[in-house]
Enzyme design. Structure first.
Site, short mmCIF file in Angstrom:
data_model
loop_
_atom_site.label_atom_id
_atom_site.label_comp_id
_atom_site.label_asym_id
_atom_site.label_seq_id
_atom_site.Cartn_x
_atom_site.Cartn_y
_atom_site.Cartn_z
CD GLN A 17 104.56 113.23 -10.00
OE1 GLN A 17 105.32 113.82 -9.25
NE2 GLN A 17 103.60 113.84 -10.67
N PRO A 18 108.36 109.53 -11.84
CG PRO A 18 108.71 109.89 -14.13
CD PRO A 18 107.63 109.56 -13.13
NE ARG B 194 117.83 132.63 -9.62
CZ ARG B 194 119.16 132.60 -9.53
NH1 ARG B 194 119.90 132.91 -10.59
NH2 ARG B 194 119.75 132.27 -8.39
NE ARG C 182 102.89 128.19 -8.71
CZ ARG C 182 102.95 127.94 -7.40
NH1 ARG C 182 102.70 128.89 -6.53
NH2 ARG C 182 103.22 126.72 -6.98
CD GLU D 90 102.03 120.54 -7.36
OE1 GLU D 90 101.47 121.59 -6.99
OE2 GLU D 90 102.55 119.73 -6.59
CD GLU E 121 99.67 124.48 -6.87
OE1 GLU E 121 98.55 124.61 -6.33
OE2 GLU E 121 100.59 123.80 -6.38
#
Length: 292
Positions: free
Chosen positions: A171-172, A219, A248, A263, A265
């Site tokens: 991937q870049p 955070r 997620r 991603e 998840e």
């Protein structure tokens, strides 16, 4: 007590070390306080009677990516005797990060990715910084960042990954992550639960097989309308519109300045409940409902 839900929180075996799942004791305690019989069990423990639970909730099976076939076979068996969430079809689809290409094909903004299976000649970018990692991985294991034109170290990494049976992703490296970080939008029970932001994981010149801090500078985060839109589009693109108790969606800023999926998840995402304690009652309520 009759009618008491029996819930298995499914995790990995830390092999004598302390578990890295900070949420597990919090969630187990909250479920027990809510009246559920709750057991923390290892997915690969042959002594577990999965039929003895009303719900097997996959939480932190964080060694599955190196044992993907074994893990999927377990999910198949478990799902035949009790309710498994997320369900096995989702596990099977999400265990291979080639899903990113499928999301892109469905029109969901995603990090551009090329895939090279064992035996394929690997093509590496010459004009920009890039990332090499396996399609089955977690916590940045076997992931590394390379400067434009670097080939030798990257090819050694791909050769080792191919020798171990992994398909390689290239991937870049999206430099926006240095400024905007990576945003994780958590969904539970069909609704946005909370969101978090973390810093860049892959530092320059860090070997692919080195241990990495998976969630640096984590955070709380308030997602933008654009981030929420991309996350919801990604979830809507999961084949078969399955029941997703949890999800997620990890987003980064693309080359066009807009959020895109890094991603998705759906198997064992860290929920970061320790960072968002107000979310614990909502999670407990959804888990109890799923347990029937």
């Amino acid at each position: 007590m009759a009618g008491t839900p029996r819930i298995a929180l499914v995790t990995y075996d830390p092999r004598g070390e302390e578990s890295k799942d900070r949420d597990l004791p919090v969630l187990a305690g909250a479920l027990r306080e809510a009246g559920a019989e709750t057991a923390v069990v290892h997915w690969d423990d042959p002594s577990v009677d999965w039929a003895g639970f009303d719900l097997a909730l996959i939480r932190s099976t964080w060694d599955y990516s190196w044992r993907a076939e074994e893990f999927t076979a377990w999910a198949e068996r478990c799902g035949q005797v009790t309710r498994l969430l997320n369900p096995v079809d989702v596990v099977r689809w999400n265990a291979d990060k080639r899903y990113l290409g499928r999301l892109a094909d469905a029109g969901v903004p995603a990090v551009p990715t090329r895939y090279f299976a064992p035996g394929d000649p690997v093509e590496l970018p010459a004009g920009h910084e890039y990332v090499v990692k396996p399609t089955s991985g977690a916590g940045a294991r076997y992931a590394a960042r390379y400067p434009a034109g670097e080939r030798d170290a990257a090819l050694r990494q791909t050769e080792r990954m191919h020798a171990e049976g992994f398909t390689v992703m290239v991937q870049p490296y999206l430099t926006g992550i240095e400024t905007h970080g990576e945003r994780a939008l958590q969904f539970f029970g069909g609704r946005l639960l909370h969101a978090s932001r973390k810093g860049a994981v892959l530092a320059p010149d860090t070997p692919y097989d080195a241990d990495k801090i998976a969630h640096p500078d984590l955070r709380p985060w308030e997602p933008t309308a654009a981030e929420l839109d991309v996350a919801e589009r990604a979830l809507a693109a999961v084949p078969g519109q399955p029941e997703l108790l949890y999800a997620r969606v990890d987003l980064v800023t693309g080359e066009d300045g807009r959020p895109c999926v890094m991603e998705l998840e759906l198997i064992e995402p860290n929920l970061f409940l320790w960072l968002h304690p107000d979310s614990v009652p909502l999670v407990v309520k959804a888990v109890l409902a799923a347990a029937g």
